[in-house]
Scaffold this active site. Structure first.
Site, PDB file in Angstrom:
ATOM      1  N   ARG A  78      29.580 -38.216  23.805  1.00 42.96           N
ATOM      2  CA  ARG A  78      29.756 -37.302  24.944  1.00 42.96           C
ATOM      3  C   ARG A  78      29.468 -38.042  26.254  1.00 42.96           C
ATOM      4  NH1 ARG A  78      32.529 -32.970  25.103  1.00 42.96           N
ATOM      5  NH2 ARG A  78      31.423 -31.928  23.399  1.00 42.96           N
ATOM      6  N   ARG A 103      38.660 -41.781  18.468  1.00 41.26           N
ATOM      7  CA  ARG A 103      37.328 -41.837  19.097  1.00 41.26           C
ATOM      8  C   ARG A 103      36.191 -41.701  18.091  1.00 41.26           C
ATOM      9  NH1 ARG A 103      36.212 -36.141  22.392  1.00 41.26           N
ATOM     10  NH2 ARG A 103      36.756 -34.718  20.722  1.00 41.26           N
ATOM     11  N   HIS A 172      39.784 -40.312  28.511  1.00 37.21           N
ATOM     12  CA  HIS A 172      39.038 -39.095  28.861  1.00 37.21           C
ATOM     13  C   HIS A 172      37.739 -39.459  29.589  1.00 37.21           C
ATOM     14  CE1 HIS A 172      37.016 -35.268  28.344  1.00 37.21           C
ATOM     15  NE2 HIS A 172      37.897 -34.800  27.491  1.00 37.21           N
ATOM     16  N   ASP A 215      39.742 -26.503  33.674  1.00 41.05           N
ATOM     17  CA  ASP A 215      40.432 -27.212  32.593  1.00 41.05           C
ATOM     18  C   ASP A 215      41.923 -27.116  32.914  1.00 41.05           C
ATOM     19  OD1 ASP A 215      41.019 -28.504  30.280  1.00 41.05           O
ATOM     20  OD2 ASP A 215      40.048 -27.067  28.932  1.00 41.05           O
ATOM     21  N   GLU A 274      41.457 -37.260  33.582  1.00 46.75           N
ATOM     22  CA  GLU A 274      41.972 -37.869  32.365  1.00 46.75           C
ATOM     23  C   GLU A 274      43.473 -38.142  32.432  1.00 46.75           C
ATOM     24  OE1 GLU A 274      40.866 -34.940  29.330  1.00 46.75           O
ATOM     25  OE2 GLU A 274      39.313 -34.265  30.682  1.00 46.75           O
TER      26      GLU A 274
HETATM   27  C1  BG6 Z   1      39.276 -31.819  27.890  1.00 48.97           C
HETATM   28  C2  BG6 Z   1      40.050 -30.618  27.436  1.00 48.97           C
HETATM   29  O1  BG6 Z   1      40.162 -32.889  27.969  1.00 48.97           O
HETATM   30  O2  BG6 Z   1      38.274 -32.121  26.940  1.00 48.97           O
HETATM   31  C3  BG6 Z   1      39.075 -29.466  27.236  1.00 48.97           C
HETATM   32  O3  BG6 Z   1      41.061 -30.299  28.381  1.00 48.97           O
HETATM   33  C4  BG6 Z   1      38.000 -29.855  26.263  1.00 48.97           C
HETATM   34  O4  BG6 Z   1      39.800 -28.325  26.780  1.00 48.97           O
HETATM   35  C5  BG6 Z   1      37.320 -31.113  26.773  1.00 48.97           C
HETATM   36  O5  BG6 Z   1      37.066 -28.800  26.141  1.00 48.97           O
HETATM   37  C6  BG6 Z   1      36.197 -31.642  25.886  1.00 48.97           C
HETATM   38  O6  BG6 Z   1      36.643 -31.850  24.609  1.00 48.97           O
HETATM   39  P1  BG6 Z   1      35.624 -32.381  23.514  1.00 48.97           P
HETATM   40  O7  BG6 Z   1      36.385 -32.373  22.211  1.00 48.97           O
HETATM   41  O8  BG6 Z   1      35.251 -33.782  23.904  1.00 48.97           O
HETATM   42  O9  BG6 Z   1      34.461 -31.444  23.524  1.00 48.97           O
END
Ligand code: BG6
Length: 302
Positions: A78, A103, A172, A215, A274
């Site tokens: 994260r 990932r 991301h 989002d 992203e």
């Molecule tokens: C973003 C998405 O790219 O990633 C969101 O648009 C999503 O909808 C977010 O909640 C986080 O995703 P994750 O799988 O890393 O919790």
């Protein structure tokens, strides 16, 4: 999906370079590679091909990493720069992992190199029994990460199968900011967007400020934008190729609380911008064909 055992000394002997390229492991035993040059440093995990940290000299860290990130096999990290591939968001089969499997896979280190200005690593991920559980195609994925005056990433997909393959994808990145209420994103004026929370469409007017859960999938006028952060005193320029969209994400209060690997208040200190090819702009490659998604980050003081 455990990380294969790693001998850091072997990696350092084979791929290291004093003062420029060095290895350590994280708590799950995944090798982490530090790249250093005269302009800064970055860290990159072989778990997920994931950039964890980027520090240009004279700047506080550019990337956000949650204090609650799990660093557990099979779970995404994260923060940093996750690689979403071969799908962005959820797959058609809902039991498959969100944002693809790249990932949450151990990647191979292919090579490292450096010159007076540039330090570089090349990672790869190829089809295996483990990837075929998620996606039944032969492929080769290469991630080049190199530091010059910028941090640069290039993700190349090669179709190694005998039939066409189709995928969506994104870098991301989680950017570290001083305070979400004070930052803005420039370069999206007049950009159409689709709001993933309401499924409504809209058009951006002026700079983008974030005041609530966000989002959105933007179609930007040019493949670049700037994250303006007066609190830190930094303008961070993003330039990318091979992506048609820019997704903007901040979970805000309720979603932050609902995420087990994210602190309740951490939404104030991060934003995700992203470069992506999302549903509706899938990339299809004929056998042997390739596609590259690239991203370059450059920090300036303001
Ligand atoms: C973003 C998405 O790219 O990633 C969101 O648009 C999503 O909808 C977010 O909640 C986080 O995703 P994750 O799988 O890393 O919790």
């Amino acid at each position: 999906m455990n990380m294969p055992p790693t001998d850091i000394n072997v990696l350092n002997r084979r791929f290291g370079a004093p003062g420029r390229i060095a290895f350590r492991t994280d708590k799950m035993g995944a090798p982490i590679l530090a790249l250093v040059n005269r302009y800064g440093s970055c860290e990159l995990s072989l778990y997920g091909g994931h950039v964890l940290d980027y520090r240009p000299i004279g700047h506080v860290p550019v990337l956000f990493m949650s204090k609650k990130s799990l660093f557990e096999p099979g779970k995404p990290i994260r923060g940093g720069i996750p690689v979403c591939w071969p799908w962005f968001g959820s797959a058609s089969e809902k039991t498959l992992p969100l944002h693809g499997f790249a990932r949450i896979m151990p990647w191979d280190l292919h090579s490292t190199e450096y010159s007076s200005d540039v330090t570089e690593a090349r990672l790869s991920l190829s089809a295996s029994e483990a990837t075929r559980r998620f996606w039944p195609h032969a492929f080769e994925l290469t991630l080049r990460v190199w530091l010059d005056q910028r941090l640069n990433l290039a993700l190349t997909t090669v179709n190694r199968d005998a039939h066409p393959i189709t995928f969506t994808q994104a870098f991301h990145p989680y950017f570290r900011i001083r305070q979400i209420m004070d930052v803005n994103v420039r370069g999206l004026d007049q950009a159409p967007y689709r709001d993933l929370l309401t499924n409504q469409t809209g058009t951006q007017t002026g700079v983008l400020n974030i005041r609530a859960e966000t989002d959105r999938v933007y179609t930007p006028p040019a493949p670049e934008c700037v994250l303006h952060d007066p609190g830190i005193g930094r303008a961070l320029a993003l330039a990318y190729t091979g992506a048609k969209r820019l997704v903007v994400w901040n979970p805000w209060i309720d979603k932050a609380r609902a995420m087990p690997d994210f602190g309740d208040d951490e939404y104030t200190g991060m934003i995700c911008l992203e470069p992506a090819n999302t549903d509706g702009d899938e990339v299809t490659l004929e056998p042997g064909a390739r596609h590259t998604l690239s991203l370059a980050l450059q920090a300036s003081l303001i």
